[in-house]
Design an enzyme around this catalytic site. Structure first.
Site, short mmCIF file in Angstrom:
data_model
loop_
_atom_site.label_atom_id
_atom_site.label_comp_id
_atom_site.label_asym_id
_atom_site.label_seq_id
_atom_site.Cartn_x
_atom_site.Cartn_y
_atom_site.Cartn_z
N GLY A 64 -23.41 15.72 -21.42
CA GLY A 64 -22.89 15.00 -20.26
C GLY A 64 -22.02 13.81 -20.62
O GLY A 64 -21.52 13.12 -19.74
N CYS A 65 -21.84 13.57 -21.91
CA CYS A 65 -20.97 12.48 -22.35
C CYS A 65 -19.74 13.08 -23.03
O CYS A 65 -19.86 13.99 -23.83
CB CYS A 65 -21.70 11.59 -23.37
SG CYS A 65 -23.05 10.65 -22.68
N GLN A 66 -18.58 12.55 -22.68
CA GLN A 66 -17.36 12.99 -23.34
C GLN A 66 -17.36 12.53 -24.79
O GLN A 66 -16.96 13.25 -25.69
CB GLN A 66 -16.13 12.46 -22.61
CG GLN A 66 -14.83 12.94 -23.21
CD GLN A 66 -13.63 12.45 -22.44
OE1 GLN A 66 -13.74 11.66 -21.51
NE2 GLN A 66 -12.47 12.95 -22.81
N SER A 67 -17.84 11.31 -25.01
CA SER A 67 -17.98 10.78 -26.37
C SER A 67 -19.24 11.37 -26.98
O SER A 67 -20.13 11.85 -26.28
CB SER A 67 -18.12 9.26 -26.34
OG SER A 67 -17.04 8.69 -25.67
#
Length: 161
Positions: free
Chosen positions: A55-58
């Site tokens: 759920g995190c782009q990073s």
């Protein structure tokens, strides 16, 4: 059961006070980046795919450890601002009991205007981190209730009963 040593409400108030020192959002972003730089780094061998947060782009490696009485959170990211967001969540929730984490919402986010100044991808990442921390706390509470170590009844209802 021992009393929790960490006060997440006081931690949130400290965050709000610190951010009020920076009237401009450019300065607040720099403060976030500085907070992220102060995170204790995870060892390279701890940066495994099974600890990557969905759920995190990073890339965010999240370790949530401990028991229902005291949870410790350690995390790192490959992105500067996301590392700062991690630092804020650690400041609020690491050292708390599972009950505190489950019950206390992160009111500092709207108070400092963070929700209005994050890109959609960073906001999604912040939400994913919060969701993972709260889900882990809920899981520990569920295990405790079903092992008979904690009452299922709301503490306020226990007083009334």
């Amino acid at each position: 059961m021992t009393a929790p040593a960490h006060d997440p409400v006081a931690a949130q108030d400290e965050i709000i006070d610190a951010f009020q020192l920076f009237p401009e959002w450019l300065d607040r972003y720099q403060y976030l980046i500085d907070l992220g730089r102060k995170l204790t780094p995870l060892a390279e061998e701890e940066k495994t795919d099974d600890k990557l947060l969905a759920g995190c782009q990073s890339r965010v490696w999240l370790y949530i450890e401990g028991d229902a009485d005291r949870i410790t959170i350690r995390a790192n990211s490959d992105a500067a601002i996301v590392s700062g967001l991690i630092a804020l969540l650690i400041q609020v929730y690491s050292g708390c009991s599972a009950r505190q984490i489950a019950d206390i919402e992160p009111y500092f986010i709207p108070e400092i205007g963070l929700a209005d100044h994050l890109s959609p991808t960073r906001a999604n990442g912040l939400h994913a981190m919060l969701k993972a921390i709260k889900a882990h706390a809920q899981s520990l509470l569920y295990d405790r209730i079903h092992s008979g170590k904690e009452s299922r009844m709301n503490p306020l209802l226990q007083i009334i009963a």
